[in-house]
Design a protein around this motif. Structure first.
Motif, PDB file in Angstrom:
ATOM      1  N   GLN A 113     -83.904   7.194 109.362  1.00 18.72           N
ATOM      2  CA  GLN A 113     -82.858   6.188 109.190  1.00 18.72           C
ATOM      3  C   GLN A 113     -82.643   5.379 110.474  1.00 18.72           C
ATOM      4  OE1 GLN A 113     -79.426   8.255 107.424  1.00 18.72           O
ATOM      5  NE2 GLN A 113     -79.887   6.962 105.663  1.00 18.72           N
ATOM      6  N   ALA A 114     -82.604   6.046 111.612  1.00 18.82           N
ATOM      7  CA  ALA A 114     -82.426   5.343 112.882  1.00 18.82           C
ATOM      8  C   ALA A 114     -83.588   4.389 113.125  1.00 18.82           C
ATOM      9  CB  ALA A 114     -82.299   6.351 114.030  1.00 18.82           C
ATOM     10  N   TYR A 115     -84.789   4.833 112.838  1.00 19.57           N
ATOM     11  CA  TYR A 115     -85.982   3.993 113.001  1.00 19.57           C
ATOM     12  C   TYR A 115     -85.865   2.739 112.135  1.00 19.57           C
ATOM     13  CZ  TYR A 115     -90.881   2.547 112.972  1.00 19.57           C
ATOM     14  OH  TYR A 115     -92.043   1.818 113.079  1.00 19.57           O
ATOM     15  N   GLN A 116     -85.490   2.910 110.885  1.00 17.79           N
ATOM     16  CA  GLN A 116     -85.332   1.759 109.988  1.00 17.79           C
ATOM     17  C   GLN A 116     -84.254   0.812 110.485  1.00 17.79           C
ATOM     18  OE1 GLN A 116     -84.636   3.626 106.196  1.00 17.79           O
ATOM     19  NE2 GLN A 116     -86.804   4.075 105.867  1.00 17.79           N
ATOM     20  N   ASN A 117     -83.132   1.347 110.948  1.00 19.22           N
ATOM     21  CA  ASN A 117     -82.049   0.503 111.457  1.00 19.22           C
ATOM     22  C   ASN A 117     -82.474  -0.273 112.695  1.00 19.22           C
ATOM     23  OD1 ASN A 117     -80.297   1.437 109.481  1.00 19.22           O
ATOM     24  ND2 ASN A 117     -79.399   2.999 110.784  1.00 19.22           N
ATOM     25  N   ILE A 118     -83.181   0.376 113.583  1.00 17.10           N
ATOM     26  CA  ILE A 118     -83.597  -0.259 114.825  1.00 17.10           C
ATOM     27  C   ILE A 118     -84.696  -1.293 114.566  1.00 17.10           C
ATOM     28  CG2 ILE A 118     -84.766   0.179 117.045  1.00 17.10           C
ATOM     29  CD1 ILE A 118     -83.132   2.916 116.968  1.00 17.10           C
ATOM     30  N   MET A 119     -85.633  -0.965 113.699  1.00 20.96           N
ATOM     31  CA  MET A 119     -86.760  -1.865 113.427  1.00 20.96           C
ATOM     32  C   MET A 119     -86.393  -3.043 112.523  1.00 20.96           C
ATOM     33  SD  MET A 119     -89.171  -0.657 115.234  1.00 20.96           S
ATOM     34  CE  MET A 119     -90.655  -1.445 114.636  1.00 20.96           C
ATOM     35  N   SER A 120     -85.304  -2.936 111.814  1.00 21.16           N
ATOM     36  CA  SER A 120     -84.898  -3.967 110.868  1.00 21.16           C
ATOM     37  C   SER A 120     -84.772  -5.325 111.561  1.00 21.16           C
ATOM     38  CB  SER A 120     -83.565  -3.584 110.219  1.00 21.16           C
ATOM     39  OG  SER A 120     -83.136  -4.607 109.364  1.00 21.16           O
ATOM     40  N   GLY A 121     -85.626  -6.235 111.168  1.00 18.68           N
ATOM     41  CA  GLY A 121     -85.579  -7.596 111.696  1.00 18.68           C
ATOM     42  C   GLY A 121     -86.215  -7.784 113.054  1.00 18.68           C
TER      43      GLY A 121
END
Length: 180
Positions: A68-76
């Protein structure tokens, strides 16, 4: 009529997401099974259908938190190493970011846990370094960047002086890009 297997998987995932959020925001000792189940909007009885213990939940939630943290950080971010680094360092300020990187947020807690939990944390850290190698193309530099990023976020979470915290994060954002 019994629940289908898909329902069971969805329920377990809800519990893991709730645990990932709570454990990365607080700590293992500060969160109870009741807290997790309340966050997941489920009864305590449902917990034992999916997990043997709170430690079992903690271990499994570390990987979920990392995803989840990876997805949040990588988003955009695209492929900009500098933007990814800056978003990682600023993750506590990102909107809709309930789950922090477990490597940084749990760093001081993990050393007190059993070997299975430490094994999961170690695997997540190894994945973090592998991602850094993708940007640096250099294993030693990847370890250096990982230590800087994780250390800066972990330290910033302990500071209660917001100005000092921001100075720390700003200084780390001035570091060379991951691909230098």
């Amino acid at each position: 009529m019994p629940w289908d297997s898909n329902h069971k998987n969805i329920t377990k995932q809800r519990i893991l997401i709730a645990a990932a959020k709570l454990f990365t925001q607080q700590s293992f000792d500060d969160i109870s099974i009741d807290d997790v189940m309340k966050e997941a909007a489920l009864t305590r009885g449902a917990f034992y259908s999916h997990f043997k213990s709170k430690a079992d939940l903690y271990q499994q939630s570390i990987a979920v938190a990392a995803q989840q943290a990876y997805q949040n950080i990588m988003s955009g971010c695209g492929d900009s190493a500098t933007e990814i680094r800056n978003r990682y360092l600023q993750q506590t300020f990102l909107e809709n970011n309930d789950v922090l990187c477990p490597i940084a947020s749990l760093v001081s807690d993990i050393r007190h846990r059993d070997p299975k939990i430490r094994d999961t944390y170690t695997q997540v850290f190894g994945g973090f370094v592998q991602n850094m190698i993708g940007f640096t193309q250099d294993e030693q530099k990847a370890f250096q960047q990982a230590a800087m990023l994780i250390g800066a976020v972990a330290l910033s979470q302990t500071l209660n002086d917001e100005q000092l915290k921001q100075k720390l994060l700003d200084a780390c954002m001035q570091e060379n890009t991951l691909s230098d």
